[in-house]
Design an enzyme around this catalytic site. Structure first.
Site, short mmCIF file in Angstrom:
data_model
loop_
_atom_site.label_atom_id
_atom_site.label_comp_id
_atom_site.label_asym_id
_atom_site.label_seq_id
_atom_site.Cartn_x
_atom_site.Cartn_y
_atom_site.Cartn_z
N GLU A 1 0.78 -1.16 0.22
CA GLU A 1 -0.11 0.26 0.28
C GLU A 1 0.70 1.25 0.29
O GLU A 1 1.93 1.14 0.39
CB GLU A 1 -1.18 0.25 1.30
N LYS B 1 -4.59 -1.88 14.35
CA LYS B 1 -3.75 -0.60 14.87
C LYS B 1 -4.39 -1.00 15.79
O LYS B 1 -5.53 -0.77 16.95
CB LYS B 1 -3.69 1.04 14.25
N1 PSU Z 1 -0.52 0.34 9.02
C1 PSU Z 1 0.45 1.45 9.40
N2 PSU Z 1 0.55 2.75 8.73
C2 PSU Z 1 -0.17 2.86 8.35
C3 PSU Z 1 -1.97 2.59 7.77
C4 PSU Z 1 -2.06 0.43 8.07
O1 PSU Z 1 1.17 1.02 9.77
O2 PSU Z 1 -0.45 4.07 7.73
C5 PSU Z 1 -2.41 3.41 6.69
C6 PSU Z 1 -3.69 2.13 6.16
O3 PSU Z 1 -2.95 2.86 5.21
C7 PSU Z 1 -5.03 2.30 6.73
C8 PSU Z 1 -5.05 3.45 6.80
O4 PSU Z 1 -5.80 1.08 5.68
O5 PSU Z 1 -4.02 3.48 8.30
C9 PSU Z 1 -6.86 3.55 7.83
O6 PSU Z 1 -7.28 4.74 7.60
P1 PSU Z 1 -8.47 4.86 8.42
O7 PSU Z 1 -8.67 4.37 9.69
O8 PSU Z 1 -9.05 6.40 8.65
O9 PSU Z 1 -9.41 3.88 7.45
#
Ligand code: PSU
Ligand code: MN
Length: 303
Positions: free
Chosen positions: A26, A158
Site C-alpha cells: 500500500e 492498529k
Molecule cells: N498501517 C500502518 N500505517 C498506516 C496504515 C496502516 O502501519 O498508516 C494506514 C492504512 O493505509 C490503513 C489506514 O488502511 O491507515 C486506516 O485509516 P482509517 O482508520 O482512516 O480507515
C-alpha cells in the site's frame, strides 16, 4: 479490468502474465503513516523483503489520476515527499481519477486495485478498524475485507483501535481471521491482545490452503492473516497503552475527525514513545512483507 484503467510496471505485468507470485503493497503508510525519509526507507525495504523471497512487489498508488500497479524507484521517491496526496479508500477513487490527482491507497484502496490486477496477496502494517469510543467510526478497510477477495497480511489492527469491536465487525462480515504462528490476535505494537483468532496456521501452505478453499467456494470475502510483530521489536504493552491513551485524549480535545484520526494518532504515539513505536512499526512492516511473499509463493505453487 480494462487495461487502460491500470498502469502496470513492466515487471509486474510480466509476472502476472506468467502467473508468477506478486505481492501488493500500500501507499498510505508512505504518505500519511510515516514521515520522510523513514517512509521511503521502509517502502524500499518492504519491496526488498518481497524480492528477497523471489516474489515481485507491486506498490500501488494513483499518480496524476492513473492507478499505478508497481512503482519505479523515482515514482516511490516522488510519493514519499509529495504533499497534496489524497488518502484513497473506495469512495475516493472516482474523485482522484476525475481530477487527475495523486492518491495513496489505504488497505481498502489497495485491496480494490490488487483484486482488479489479479494479485491475491497484500502486505501492510495494521488494518483500520473500529475507533475507541466512536463505534460508528468504522474503517473502510473492514468493509473492503467484507467484499474483496484478497489475503491481507498485517500485524493485527492498529492498537489505537477498539480491537474487540473490530473483530466483531469482521465476524459479522464473514472474514476469517488467521493467526500466523499465533493463537491470539496481535495488537500491532505488541504480540497479543488476549483476543482469539479463528484459526492458527503454522505454515504458509496452511494459509494458502484456506485461501484456495475460499476461492473454490466462490466467496468474495477477503482473508485476514495476522502476524505478530517479531519478539525483539515488540513495545512493552504498558508503554504502548500509555502513549495511545494520551494520544486519544488529545485527538478528542482537538476535535480531530474522519480520515485525519489515524495519521494523527500514529504520529502522536510515535512522539510520545520517542519514536520507539515508529521503530516497531517499521520492523513489523518488513516482517509482514516477507511473510506475504512466502504465502504468495505457496499460492502460486501447484496445490
Ligand atoms: N498501517 C500502518 N500505517 C498506516 C496504515 C496502516 O502501519 O498508516 C494506514 C492504512 O493505509 C490503513 C489506514 O488502511 O491507515 C486506516 O485509516 P482509517 O482508520 O482512516 O480507515
Ligand atoms: Mn475513520
Amino acid at each position: 479490468m480494462d487495461i487502460t484503467i491500470l498502469e502496470y510496471h513492466p515487471e509486474v505485468r510480466e509476472a502476472l502474465a506468467q502467473r508468477r507470485p506478486v505481492v501488493a503493497l500500500e501507499s498510505t503508510l508512505i504518505t500519511h503513516g510515516l514521515p520522510y525519509p523513514v517512509n521511503l526507507e521502509v517502502a524500499s525495504a518492504m519491496e526488498k523483503a518481497v524480492r528477497d523471497a523471489g516474489v515481485v512487489p507491486a506498490t500501488i498508488a494513483v499518480l496524476q489520476g492513473r492507478i499505478t500497479v508497481g512503482l519505479t524507484p523515482d515514482q516511490l521517491a516522488y510519493l514519499a515527499r509529495a504533499r497534496d496526496v489524497r488518502k484513497c479508500s473506495r469512495r475516493d477513487f472516482p474523485i482522484v481519477l476525475a481530477r487527475k490527482g495523486d492518491g495513496a491507497t489505504t488497505v481498502a484502496g489497495t485491496m480494490i486495485v490488487a483484486h482488479m490486477a489479479g494479485i491475491r496477496v497484500f502486505a501492510t502494517g495494521g488494518i483500520g478498524g473500529v475507533h475507541r469510543g466512536h463505534p460508528f467510526d468504522v474503517s473502510a478497510d473492514l468493509l473492503e475485507l467484507a467484499q474483496t477477495p484478497v489475503a491481507v497480511v498485517c500485524a493485527g489492527a492498529k492498537a489505537i483501535l477498539d480491537l474487540p469491536l473490530t473483530l466483531e465487525v469482521l465476524e459479522t462480515h464473514g472474514v476469517p481471521v488467521i493467526g500466523y504462528r499465533c493463537s491470539e490476535f496481535p495488537a500491532f505494537y505488541t504480540r497479543s491482545s488476549g483476543l482469539p483468532v479463528d484459526v492458527r496456521c503454522d505454515t504458509c501452505e496452511e494459509v494458502a490452503a484456506i485461501v484456495r478453499a475460499r476461492e473454490a467456494l466462490g466467496f468474495h470475502t477477503g482473508t485476514l492473516v495476522a502476524v505478530p510483530i517479531p519478539e525483539k521489536d515488540e513495545l512493552p504493552a504498558p508503554v504502548a497503552e500509555k502513549a495511545i491513551a494520551h494520544a486519544l485524549q488529545e485527538a478528542e480535545a482537538r476535535g480531530v475527525r474522519g480520515k485525519e484520526v489515524t495519521p494523527f494518532l500514529l504520529a502522536r504515539v510515535s512522539e510520545l514513545t520517542h519514536a520507539e513505536s515508529r521503530t516497531a512499526n517499521v520492523a513489523l512492516l518488513e516482517n509482514n512483507a516477507r511473510v506475504a511473499a512466502h504465502i504468495a509463493m505457496a499460492l502460486a505453487a501447484p496445490a
